[in-house]
Scaffold this active site. Structure first.
Site, PDB file in Angstrom:
ATOM      1  CG  ASP A  82      -2.150   1.091   1.119  1.00  0.00           C
ATOM      2  OD1 ASP A  82      -2.509   1.429  -0.105  1.00  0.00           O
ATOM      3  OD2 ASP A  82      -2.891   1.046   2.008  1.00  0.00           O
ATOM      4  CG  HIS A  97      -0.303   1.881  -9.363  1.00  0.00           C
ATOM      5  ND1 HIS A  97      -0.378   1.645  -8.019  1.00  0.00           N
ATOM      6  CD2 HIS A  97      -1.387   2.872  -9.684  1.00  0.00           C
ATOM      7  CE1 HIS A  97      -1.722   2.106  -7.722  1.00  0.00           C
ATOM      8  NE2 HIS A  97      -2.046   2.849  -8.371  1.00  0.00           N
ATOM      9  CG  LEU A 109       8.772 -17.756  -3.437  1.00  0.00           C
ATOM     10  CD1 LEU A 109       8.416 -17.498  -2.044  1.00  0.00           C
ATOM     11  CD2 LEU A 109       9.023 -16.206  -4.156  1.00  0.00           C
TER      12      LEU A 109
HETATM   13  C1  IPE Z   1      -5.548  -2.873  -0.328  1.00  0.00           C
HETATM   14  O1  IPE Z   1      -5.152  -1.403  -0.486  1.00  0.00           O
HETATM   15  C2  IPE Z   1      -5.536  -3.588  -1.738  1.00  0.00           C
HETATM   16  C3  IPE Z   1      -3.958  -3.471  -2.315  1.00  0.00           C
HETATM   17  C4  IPE Z   1      -3.023  -3.338  -1.763  1.00  0.00           C
HETATM   18  C5  IPE Z   1      -4.098  -4.004  -3.437  1.00  0.00           C
HETATM   19  P1  IPE Z   1      -6.406  -0.255  -0.670  1.00  0.00           P
HETATM   20  O2  IPE Z   1      -5.721   0.961  -0.822  1.00  0.00           O
HETATM   21  O3  IPE Z   1      -7.110  -0.345  -1.943  1.00  0.00           O
HETATM   22  O4  IPE Z   1      -7.114  -0.343   0.786  1.00  0.00           O
HETATM   23  P2  IPE Z   1      -7.998   0.938   1.423  1.00  0.00           P
HETATM   24  O5  IPE Z   1      -9.138   1.237   0.294  1.00  0.00           O
HETATM   25  O6  IPE Z   1      -7.114   1.569   1.906  1.00  0.00           O
HETATM   26  O7  IPE Z   1      -8.710  -0.108   2.581  1.00  0.00           O
HETATM   27  C1  IPE Z   2      -1.613   0.044  -3.332  1.00  0.00           C
HETATM   28  O1  IPE Z   2      -1.320   1.479  -3.473  1.00  0.00           O
HETATM   29  C2  IPE Z   2      -1.832  -0.524  -4.699  1.00  0.00           C
HETATM   30  C3  IPE Z   2      -3.059  -0.899  -5.181  1.00  0.00           C
HETATM   31  C4  IPE Z   2      -3.976  -0.705  -4.431  1.00  0.00           C
HETATM   32  C5  IPE Z   2      -3.246  -1.472  -6.407  1.00  0.00           C
HETATM   33  P1  IPE Z   2      -2.498   2.501  -3.464  1.00  0.00           P
HETATM   34  O2  IPE Z   2      -2.823   3.063  -4.762  1.00  0.00           O
HETATM   35  O3  IPE Z   2      -3.618   2.057  -2.445  1.00  0.00           O
HETATM   36  O4  IPE Z   2      -1.940   3.816  -2.761  1.00  0.00           O
HETATM   37  P2  IPE Z   2      -2.389   4.877  -1.740  1.00  0.00           P
HETATM   38  O5  IPE Z   2      -3.159   3.972  -0.695  1.00  0.00           O
HETATM   39  O6  IPE Z   2      -3.300   5.584  -2.459  1.00  0.00           O
HETATM   40  O7  IPE Z   2      -1.393   5.727  -1.107  1.00  0.00           O
HETATM   41 MG    MG Z   3      -4.250   2.447  -0.786  1.00  0.00          MG
END
Ligand code: IPE
Ligand code: IPE
Ligand code: MG
Length: 237
Positions: A15, A32, A126
């Site tokens: 995240d 990303h 793995l």
């Molecule tokens: C969880 O992260 C999903 C992934 C990392 C793929 P999100 O950023 O989508 O989760 P919330 O919305 O903060 O809970």
């Molecule tokens: C996690 O990073 C990746 C995915 C959910 C695919 P985010 O895109 O949720 O990053 P934040 O939470 O907005 O910083």
């Molecule tokens: Mg996120």
């Protein structure tokens, strides 16, 4: 002090890509993209140090609610990742498994994922689970349906349903439960990830954003885990 073992199963909620992009005043898609680089390093390291199962949360069932541009960028990166990494992963003896419902993904992505699974299915290194269009609740519902169908067909006696029946009906069938769950970016929630498999997992929430999560941070999380006292409801003298 006794030497404690590495976790057998590490799960990571990757995240913070969005916040990383914002911080650097660049497009989210580039955040990303940087995140994929981290992912590559973590997979390599996990394979090198002998982690048995690594599960990475790449795209949740809830992530479809993001803008079409962002979803498209993520789908593009996914395809790119599988095309560019599959040779090396296969060479490293990594066995890939996709957790989640593939049928909702664009066709080229579905194909790439199935190819990767098929090509690496006999590999004994793995076990790399990548959760894509994954939600733990849909996974549990799917498992319950599979079990119910077996009962309906007379292949399974209701009284014989136990925890292992459930575990074996999940995407993670045959794999150990999660020992260590890491979520980067400081958020402290599961966001519908591996609810069943994390029953006794240890959690760690490094504040660093995913693109900045280095091997040093990974080792710190593993080290932290190795100093935890896991009791599983019992008492240790
Ligand atoms: C969880 O992260 C999903 C992934 C990392 C793929 P999100 O950023 O989508 O989760 P919330 O919305 O903060 O809970
Ligand atoms: C996690 O990073 C990746 C995915 C959910 C695919 P985010 O895109 O949720 O990053 P934040 O939470 O907005 O910083
Ligand atoms: Mg996120």
């Amino acid at each position: 002090m006794t030497e404690k073992a590495l976790p057998r199963h590490v799960a990571i909620i990757m995240d913070g890509n969005g916040r990383w992009a914002k911080k650097h005043r660049i497009k989210i898609a580039l955040g990303h993209r940087r995140g994929v680089e981290t992912l590559r390093d973590i997979i390599r390291e996990s394979s090198d140090i002998g982690i048995e199962v690594l599960t990475l949360y790449a795209f949740s069932t809830e992530n479809w609610s993001r803008s079409p541009e962002e979803v498209e960028a993520l789908m593009g990166l996914l395809l790119e990742f599988f095309i560019s990494e599959i040779d090396e992963l296969d060479e490293k003896n990594v066995c890939i498994r996709i957790l989640g419902e593939k049928s909702a993904l664009p066709l080229p992505q579905q194909e790439a994922l199935m190819k990767a699974e098929n090509r690496t299915k006999e590999n004994t290194g793995l076990q790399l689970n990548i959760a894509i269009n994954y939600g733990s609740r849909p996974e549990i519902i799917r498992a319950v349906k599979t079990i119910a169908e077996k009962v309906r067909q007379g292949k399974l006696d209701i009284d014989r349903i136990d925890e292992s029946t459930m575990s074996e009906a999940l995407y993670t069938a045959g794999q150990p439960d999660v020992d260590l769950l890491i979520r980067t970016s400081g958020e402290q929630r599961l966001s519908n990830f591996l609810l069943w498999q994390c029953a006794y997992a240890e959690f760690t929430f490094p504040t660093v954003l995913w693109p900045d999560f280095t091997l040093k941070e990974y080792h710190a999380a593993l080290d932290d885990y190795m100093h935890r006292d896991r009791r599983f409801g019992g008492r240790k003298e």
